[in-house]
Design an enzyme around this catalytic site. Structure first.
Site, PDB file in Angstrom:
ATOM      1  N   TYR A   1       0.826  -1.204   0.000  1.00 46.36           N
ATOM      2  CA  TYR A   1       0.000   0.000   0.000  1.00 46.36           C
ATOM      3  C   TYR A   1       0.864   1.260   0.000  1.00 46.36           C
ATOM      4  O   TYR A   1       0.449   2.305  -0.509  1.00 46.36           O
ATOM      5  CB  TYR A   1      -0.947  -0.012   1.200  1.00 46.36           C
TER       6      TYR A   1
ATOM      7  N   GLU B   1      -7.727  -7.519   5.580  1.00 47.04           N
ATOM      8  CA  GLU B   1      -6.867  -8.558   5.012  1.00 47.04           C
ATOM      9  C   GLU B   1      -6.092  -9.296   6.102  1.00 47.04           C
ATOM     10  O   GLU B   1      -5.931 -10.528   6.022  1.00 47.04           O
ATOM     11  CB  GLU B   1      -5.924  -7.929   3.986  1.00 47.04           C
TER      12      GLU B   1
ATOM     13  N   TYR C   1     -10.840 -18.537  -9.641  1.00 45.71           N
ATOM     14  CA  TYR C   1     -11.857 -19.484 -10.094  1.00 45.71           C
ATOM     15  C   TYR C   1     -12.675 -19.945  -8.895  1.00 45.71           C
ATOM     16  O   TYR C   1     -12.127 -20.321  -7.856  1.00 45.71           O
ATOM     17  CB  TYR C   1     -11.207 -20.692 -10.777  1.00 45.71           C
ATOM     18  N   SER C   2     -13.993 -19.932  -9.053  1.00 45.36           N
ATOM     19  CA  SER C   2     -14.878 -20.364  -7.969  1.00 45.36           C
ATOM     20  C   SER C   2     -14.738 -21.862  -7.726  1.00 45.36           C
ATOM     21  O   SER C   2     -14.532 -22.644  -8.653  1.00 45.36           O
ATOM     22  CB  SER C   2     -16.334 -20.051  -8.309  1.00 45.36           C
TER      23      SER C   2
ATOM     24  N   GLY D   1     -20.645 -18.324 -14.533  1.00 47.97           N
ATOM     25  CA  GLY D   1     -21.100 -17.857 -13.220  1.00 47.97           C
ATOM     26  C   GLY D   1     -21.899 -18.881 -12.448  1.00 47.97           C
ATOM     27  O   GLY D   1     -22.213 -18.667 -11.265  1.00 47.97           O
TER      28      GLY D   1
ATOM     29  N   THR E   1     -20.767 -21.677 -11.426  1.00 52.36           N
ATOM     30  CA  THR E   1     -19.904 -22.508 -10.578  1.00 52.36           C
ATOM     31  C   THR E   1     -20.088 -22.262  -9.081  1.00 52.36           C
ATOM     32  O   THR E   1     -20.204 -23.228  -8.323  1.00 52.36           O
ATOM     33  CB  THR E   1     -18.432 -22.361 -10.988  1.00 52.36           C
TER      34      THR E   1
ATOM     35  N   VAL F   1     -18.374 -10.636  -9.027  1.00 54.44           N
ATOM     36  CA  VAL F   1     -17.886 -10.271 -10.354  1.00 54.44           C
ATOM     37  C   VAL F   1     -16.611 -11.043 -10.628  1.00 54.44           C
ATOM     38  O   VAL F   1     -15.689 -11.037  -9.817  1.00 54.44           O
ATOM     39  CB  VAL F   1     -17.607  -8.758 -10.445  1.00 54.44           C
TER      40      VAL F   1
ATOM     41  N   GLY G   1     -13.294 -10.981 -12.270  1.00 51.40           N
ATOM     42  CA  GLY G   1     -12.455  -9.919 -12.809  1.00 51.40           C
ATOM     43  C   GLY G   1     -12.660  -8.638 -12.032  1.00 51.40           C
ATOM     44  O   GLY G   1     -13.257  -8.629 -10.946  1.00 51.40           O
TER      45      GLY G   1
END
Length: 396
Positions: free
Chosen positions: A98, A140, A208-209, A274, A276, A386, A388
């Site tokens: 950061y 995080e 990837y889901s 979507g 998945t 979303v 991406g």
């Protein structure tokens, strides 16, 4: 909370900053990658950078955060911050990065706005930046702690134990930890990052889901091959080169599109790949004995292009109060669609108190959200993922 002095300055300068934010973010990335080319090679998505999508997402998030500080100073936009933090955690982002971003972002602001960036203006926007950066860092840190890993150390080797061709452009990879240790727990709807080394030496990352059941021994991801150059370089690599017996670098699971453990009526709407995360949700609902109504909605070009179509229908059928509705732009003989064309919820009953989960292209999710609001579903009960950069805010 933004200080009173900075609030006045940010309010006065927000129109000018917002008008120039696209140019600012473009110059920021140019400066950042010139100083740190390894970030473009091994952390940032080169396809999104080439298409300008990451620039749009960054611009939208900065403008949205600043506007929220002015309009609702008593709280934080935690939905937006959580979504960003989960993505950062899946990439292994650390607090020191950061400071690197701050250096090049504020140099870009000064370069683009010139003399308009007085010490007072710089101080005010510096406060905005660190409010956002520190909030993300704190979230995080909590996410890393929950996974039991040091900050940023999210990567682990996974063996590919199976591969199935689902459609002409979609393949499912079944994975197991290469070291034989138990797979980390995940929540239905979450995703993992996958890092691959490409021919030019870049170690690119995509998310990837997880489409398998949360309690299963193996983990499954279904990857759609993206046609094109940089935008599909990881999916193309996985399709062309990864087979059973290979090893992938996979992150711990993250993502905030997760099912709540209650008996509310649900609507799971997806389009294309979507579906998945919805399959994992359906697996969990069946395992938990969910009995409230579940409406499953999916849109695709044709049955042949609907990934995991049989699983989608079979998992829905396991739930006593569920019904599946598939829309296809081009139905095929022997595979009739409930509907032809684009998703239209007009004829569907959406019970009071329904909670909706959406995943697919942004225009699809916007259209479904609009229809759900018209049917009385509360905005707070409509959740989305979303694939991406998150351009929802950037396009509002």
């Amino acid at each position: 909370m933004l200080s009173e002095k900075s609030t006045a300055t940010v309010r006065a300068t927000l129109p000018a900053v917002a008008a120039a934010i696209g140019t600012i973010t473009e110059r920021f990335y140019e400066r950042l990658f010139a100083a740190h080319p390894e970030l473009l090679r091994d952390l940032f998505n080169r396809g999104n950078q080439a298409a300008g999508l990451q620039k749009q997402a960054l611009a939208g998030s900065i403008a949205a955060f600043a506007t929220h500080l002015l309009d609702r100073p008593e709280d934080r936009p935690d939905v937006m911050l959580n979504r960003i933090a989960h993505k950062h955690a899946s990439l292994g982002v650390t607090a020191d990065q950061y400071r690197v971003v701050h250096q090049h972002l504020f140099a870009a602001i000064a370069e683009v706005l010139g003399e308009a960036v007085t010490p007072e203006v710089a101080e005010a926007w510096d406060e905005v930046y660190w409010l956002m950066a520190n909030a993300l860092t704190a979230i995080e840190a909590r996410l890393y702690e929950e996974q039991g890993v040091p900050a940023g150390d999210v990567w682990r080797e996974w063996a590919v134990v199976g591969r199935t061709e689902e459609t002409a452009d979609c393949a499912t990879f079944r994975l197991r930890p290469a070291d034989g240790a138990p797979a980390p727990a995940f929540k239905p709807g979450q995703y993992v990052s996958v890092q691959v080394e490409l021919a030019d030496g870049a170690r690119q990352i995509r998310q990837y889901s997880l489409s398998s059941a949360p309690g299963s021994e193996l983990r499954s991801i279904t990857v759609k091959r993206v046609r094109g150059d940089l935008d599909g370089e990881v999916s193309g690599h996985l399709h062309a080169h990864v087979r059973q017996g290979d090893v992938l670098r996979v992150s711990a699971p993250y993502g905030d599109l997760v099912l709540r453990a209650d008996d509310a009526p649900l609507l799971l709407a997806s389009a294309g790949i979507g579906c998945t995360p919805m399959l994992s949700m359906l697996e969990q609902l069946a395992a938990a004995g969910h009995r409230a109504p579940v409406t499953v909605v999916h849109a695709d070009r044709s049955p042949a292009e609907h990934p995991l179509r049989d699983d989608h229908a079979a998992l829905t059928a396991k739930l006593p109060g569920a019904a599946a509705h598939f829309w296809y732009e081009a139905p095929e003989p022997g595979h009739p669609a409930d509907r032809t064309g684009l998703v239209d919820l007009t004829a569907l009953t959406v019970p009071s108190g329904t909670r909706a989960y959406l995943c697919g292209p942004l225009p699809f999710m916007r259209a479904v959200r609009t229809q759900l609001l018209a049917k009385g579903v509360a905005a707070a009960d409509i959740h989305y993922e979303v694939f991406g950069p998150d351009l929802w805010l950037a396009q509002d």
